[in-house]
Motif scaffolding. Structure first.
Motif, PDB file in Angstrom:
ATOM      1  N   MET A  69      86.686  78.766  68.341  1.00 59.26           N
ATOM      2  CA  MET A  69      86.150  78.414  67.031  1.00 59.26           C
ATOM      3  C   MET A  69      87.189  78.647  65.934  1.00 59.26           C
ATOM      4  O   MET A  69      87.329  77.842  65.007  1.00 59.26           O
ATOM      5  N   GLY A  70      87.958  79.731  66.057  1.00 63.70           N
ATOM      6  CA  GLY A  70      89.011  79.993  65.083  1.00 63.70           C
ATOM      7  C   GLY A  70      90.108  78.941  65.131  1.00 63.70           C
ATOM      8  O   GLY A  70      90.610  78.503  64.082  1.00 63.70           O
ATOM      9  N   ALA A  71      90.466  78.528  66.343  1.00 62.72           N
ATOM     10  CA  ALA A  71      91.494  77.494  66.479  1.00 62.72           C
ATOM     11  C   ALA A  71      91.018  76.161  65.907  1.00 62.72           C
ATOM     12  O   ALA A  71      91.793  75.428  65.270  1.00 62.72           O
ATOM     13  N   LEU A  72      89.743  75.834  66.115  1.00 64.58           N
ATOM     14  CA  LEU A  72      89.191  74.619  65.524  1.00 64.58           C
ATOM     15  C   LEU A  72      89.248  74.681  64.000  1.00 64.58           C
ATOM     16  O   LEU A  72      89.598  73.700  63.340  1.00 64.58           O
ATOM     17  N   ALA A  73      88.901  75.837  63.447  1.00 65.51           N
ATOM     18  CA  ALA A  73      88.928  75.988  61.990  1.00 65.51           C
ATOM     19  C   ALA A  73      90.324  75.742  61.437  1.00 65.51           C
ATOM     20  O   ALA A  73      90.482  75.136  60.367  1.00 65.51           O
ATOM     21  N   GLU A  74      91.341  76.191  62.147  1.00 67.40           N
ATOM     22  CA  GLU A  74      92.713  75.937  61.705  1.00 67.40           C
ATOM     23  C   GLU A  74      93.021  74.452  61.679  1.00 67.40           C
ATOM     24  O   GLU A  74      93.698  73.950  60.763  1.00 67.40           O
ATOM     25  N   HIS A  75      92.523  73.726  62.667  1.00 67.36           N
ATOM     26  CA  HIS A  75      92.691  72.266  62.673  1.00 67.36           C
ATOM     27  C   HIS A  75      91.984  71.638  61.475  1.00 67.36           C
ATOM     28  O   HIS A  75      92.528  70.741  60.818  1.00 67.36           O
ATOM     29  N   TYR A  76      90.755  72.086  61.199  1.00 67.21           N
ATOM     30  CA  TYR A  76      89.999  71.517  60.084  1.00 67.21           C
ATOM     31  C   TYR A  76      90.760  71.681  58.763  1.00 67.21           C
ATOM     32  O   TYR A  76      90.840  70.742  57.948  1.00 67.21           O
ATOM     33  N   VAL A  77      91.308  72.869  58.545  1.00 68.31           N
ATOM     34  CA  VAL A  77      92.058  73.123  57.310  1.00 68.31           C
ATOM     35  C   VAL A  77      93.260  72.192  57.218  1.00 68.31           C
ATOM     36  O   VAL A  77      93.538  71.618  56.152  1.00 68.31           O
ATOM     37  N   ARG A  78      93.947  72.023  58.319  1.00 68.24           N
ATOM     38  CA  ARG A  78      95.129  71.151  58.302  1.00 68.24           C
ATOM     39  C   ARG A  78      94.747  69.705  58.017  1.00 68.24           C
ATOM     40  O   ARG A  78      95.404  69.023  57.231  1.00 68.24           O
ATOM     41  N   TRP A  79      93.659  69.236  58.633  1.00 61.66           N
ATOM     42  CA  TRP A  79      93.239  67.843  58.408  1.00 61.66           C
ATOM     43  C   TRP A  79      92.857  67.613  56.952  1.00 61.66           C
ATOM     44  O   TRP A  79      93.212  66.574  56.369  1.00 61.66           O
ATOM     45  N   VAL A  80      92.135  68.550  56.364  1.00 63.77           N
ATOM     46  CA  VAL A  80      91.720  68.394  54.966  1.00 63.77           C
ATOM     47  C   VAL A  80      92.939  68.426  54.042  1.00 63.77           C
ATOM     48  O   VAL A  80      93.030  67.650  53.082  1.00 63.77           O
ATOM     49  N   ASP A  81      93.871  69.322  54.314  1.00 65.15           N
ATOM     50  CA  ASP A  81      95.087  69.370  53.499  1.00 65.15           C
ATOM     51  C   ASP A  81      95.835  68.046  53.541  1.00 65.15           C
ATOM     52  O   ASP A  81      96.361  67.575  52.519  1.00 65.15           O
ATOM     53  N   GLU A  82      95.858  67.423  54.726  1.00 68.78           N
ATOM     54  CA  GLU A  82      96.534  66.134  54.843  1.00 68.78           C
ATOM     55  C   GLU A  82      95.827  65.072  54.003  1.00 68.78           C
ATOM     56  O   GLU A  82      96.476  64.230  53.367  1.00 68.78           O
ATOM     57  N   ARG A  83      94.490  65.136  53.960  1.00 67.57           N
ATOM     58  CA  ARG A  83      93.744  64.140  53.178  1.00 67.57           C
ATOM     59  C   ARG A  83      93.886  64.407  51.674  1.00 67.57           C
ATOM     60  O   ARG A  83      93.817  63.474  50.873  1.00 67.57           O
ATOM     61  N   ARG A  84      94.042  65.640  51.293  1.00 71.49           N
ATOM     62  CA  ARG A  84      94.270  65.925  49.876  1.00 71.49           C
ATOM     63  C   ARG A  84      95.597  65.335  49.418  1.00 71.49           C
ATOM     64  O   ARG A  84      95.728  64.898  48.270  1.00 71.49           O
ATOM     65  N   ARG A  85      96.563  65.322  50.317  1.00 71.42           N
ATOM     66  CA  ARG A  85      97.869  64.734  49.984  1.00 71.42           C
ATOM     67  C   ARG A  85      97.860  63.223  50.130  1.00 71.42           C
ATOM     68  O   ARG A  85      98.463  62.504  49.341  1.00 71.42           O
ATOM     69  N   THR A  86      97.138  62.742  51.177  1.00 71.69           N
ATOM     70  CA  THR A  86      97.109  61.306  51.460  1.00 71.69           C
ATOM     71  C   THR A  86      95.668  60.879  51.688  1.00 71.69           C
ATOM     72  O   THR A  86      95.184  60.865  52.830  1.00 71.69           O
ATOM     73  N   PRO A  87      94.920  60.551  50.624  1.00 77.26           N
ATOM     74  CA  PRO A  87      93.515  60.156  50.776  1.00 77.26           C
ATOM     75  C   PRO A  87      93.362  58.905  51.632  1.00 77.26           C
ATOM     76  O   PRO A  87      94.242  58.044  51.678  1.00 77.26           O
ATOM     77  N   GLY A  88      92.215  58.823  52.314  1.00 76.14           N
ATOM     78  CA  GLY A  88      91.883  57.649  53.103  1.00 76.14           C
ATOM     79  C   GLY A  88      90.486  57.179  52.772  1.00 76.14           C
ATOM     80  O   GLY A  88      90.001  57.391  51.649  1.00 76.14           O
ATOM     81  N   THR A  89      89.835  56.556  53.737  1.00 71.31           N
ATOM     82  CA  THR A  89      88.468  56.070  53.527  1.00 71.31           C
ATOM     83  C   THR A  89      87.481  56.787  54.435  1.00 71.31           C
ATOM     84  O   THR A  89      86.348  56.338  54.610  1.00 71.31           O
ATOM     85  N   ASP A  90      87.895  57.906  55.017  1.00 70.62           N
ATOM     86  CA  ASP A  90      87.072  58.617  55.992  1.00 70.62           C
ATOM     87  C   ASP A  90      86.334  59.795  55.351  1.00 70.62           C
ATOM     88  O   ASP A  90      86.479  60.081  54.169  1.00 70.62           O
ATOM     89  N   LEU A  91      85.546  60.480  56.182  1.00 70.93           N
ATOM     90  CA  LEU A  91      84.741  61.596  55.689  1.00 70.93           C
ATOM     91  C   LEU A  91      85.605  62.791  55.285  1.00 70.93           C
ATOM     92  O   LEU A  91      85.242  63.550  54.383  1.00 70.93           O
ATOM     93  N   LEU A  92      86.740  62.969  55.942  1.00 71.62           N
ATOM     94  CA  LEU A  92      87.641  64.044  55.529  1.00 71.62           C
ATOM     95  C   LEU A  92      88.037  63.893  54.071  1.00 71.62           C
ATOM     96  O   LEU A  92      88.077  64.867  53.317  1.00 71.62           O
TER      97      LEU A  92
END
Length: 392
Positions: A181-204
């Motif tokens: 669960m902790g490792a998944l959370a680290e992935h979630y943070v990274r994905w959101v950070d990427e979307r903050r830098r490069t927005p898309g059309t997805d739920l992230l």
């Protein structure tokens, strides 16, 4: 002899339904004194409790695990561990993504994903239905909806499996569960950070830009939301598919009806007959009396959905797997404000997968000696269904 029920009884993982029948008949309000939990098993009682969010609160979460049950459950389970109005506000952030209309528009893309995974299996004519089909399609679909990078999906699937699966007898999260669960959370943070830098059309992107009551979502709130959506969108659909495949194999006459065009009936009867989510936990907000039994305020109440869906007061010949029955009163996806957000997606995925399979094969067999069930206290399904098919 008095009936005894514990969600940790390993025999329930094999077949809980005879015990459910005894509970409905002789102990519709059952108290396990050692665990201090209460269980409701009749359809009328479970259905009413699911709709009564004021009396049967979700604020402590829907699971028994002590590591995530309590007033901080929302930090892990997001709106699944909230009551209205907070639940309503938070759920609204993502509800549009899972609307029936949006899901219907996804059918062509989901069918493409299904075919991508089916073709290699069809060529081999022998495969594991769970690992090769049922586990791959839901992960790809929910990942596309959310915006999970393609390169991360296999690892996310591995971590989700590690987070959910328990050794027999485990009563709480294991260190391996917590680490995953902790490792998944680290992935979630990274994905959101990427979307903050490069927005898309997805739920992230939506979550990275979302706010509640004028305040942007915190990383912790986003992690909880993503954790709920990814794991629920994957795990429930995976187990639904496996259960459908297994029970149609066990009932050849019903499989013939399914292959003759009754795919939707196949999905719906599986949801009733052997639903992936066997129970949900609620916390009683006031003293209640049901069937002459007093339940105290603060009681942890297990709503036994699996038992309710086989209540003969609602479903005639309820122990029979029958694609011809009316299933509209089944409560596999819950009810009230917590009715499962992903229900349209789970139904659509299952229908498409089973439809594509029925179009390609005329029969199949499962190796009974190599079947492996998942062990959890509230999710019912398989981790392995070795299958051999006969092509049309």
């Amino acid at each position: 002899m008095a009936v005894e029920y514990s969600p940790y009884d390993e025999q329930l993982n094999v077949d809980p339904y005879p015990l459910y029948a005894r509970l409905r008949e002789t102990a519709p309000v059952h108290h396990n004194e050692d665990l201090d939990i209460w269980a409701l098993s009749r359809h009328a009682d479970v259905d009413a409790a699911l709709r009564d969010s004021a009396g049967f609160s979700s604020a402590n979460g829907p699971l028994l695990d002590s590591a995530i049950w309590g007033t901080d459950a929302h930090k892990v389970m997001s709106f699944n561990a909230m009551d209205p109005p907070e639940h309503t506000r938070t759920r609204a952030l993502v509800s549009a993504v899972f609307s029936p209309r949006r899901m219907a528009g996804l059918e062509p893309r989901i069918r493409d994903i299904v075919r991508t995974h089916l073709e290699p299996a069809m060529e081999r004519e022998s495969f594991d239905f769970v690992t090769d089909v049922a586990a791959t399609v839901p992960m790809d679909v929910i990942s596309e909806l959310i915006g999970v990078p393609a390169d991360d999906r296999a690892e996310a699937r591995r971590l989700i499996n590690l987070a959910f699966h328990r050794p027999p007898g485990a009563r709480d999260l294991t260190p391996e569960n917590a680490q995953a669960m902790g490792a998944l959370a680290e992935h979630y943070v990274r994905w959101v950070d990427e979307r903050r830098r490069t927005p898309g059309t997805d739920l992230l992107t939506t979550l990275a830009q979302a706010s509640v009551d004028g305040s942007p979502l915190t990383d912790q709130q986003i992690i909880a939301l993503l954790g709920l959506l990814v794991t629920a969108g994957y795990e429930t659909s995976l187990r639904l598919l496996g259960n459908a495949w297994y029970w149609a194999w066990r009932h050849p006459e019903q499989r013939a009806r399914a292959f003759d065009g009754q795919i939707t009936n196949w999905v719906e009867e599986t949801l009733r007959y052997d639903t992936p989510i066997q129970y949900l936990v609620r916390t009683l907000t006031e003293d209640r009396t049901l069937h002459g039994v007093r339940l105290p305020k603060g009681a942890r109440v297990l709503l036994l959905i699996g038992a309710a869906n086989r209540d003969p007061e609602v479903f005639a010949d309820a122990e029979r797997f029958d694609l011809g029955r009316d299933t509209h009163r089944a409560i596999s996806f819950g009810g009230g404000p917590h009715f499962c957000l992903g229900a349209p997606l789970a139904r659509l995925e299952a229908r498409i997968v089973l439809d594509e399979l029925a179009a390609r094969i005329s029969a199949y067999e499962i190796d009974p000696d190599r079947i492996v069930r998942v062990y959890t206290t509230n999710i019912r399904g398989f981790s392995s269904l070795p299958t051999t098919i006969k092509l049309r």
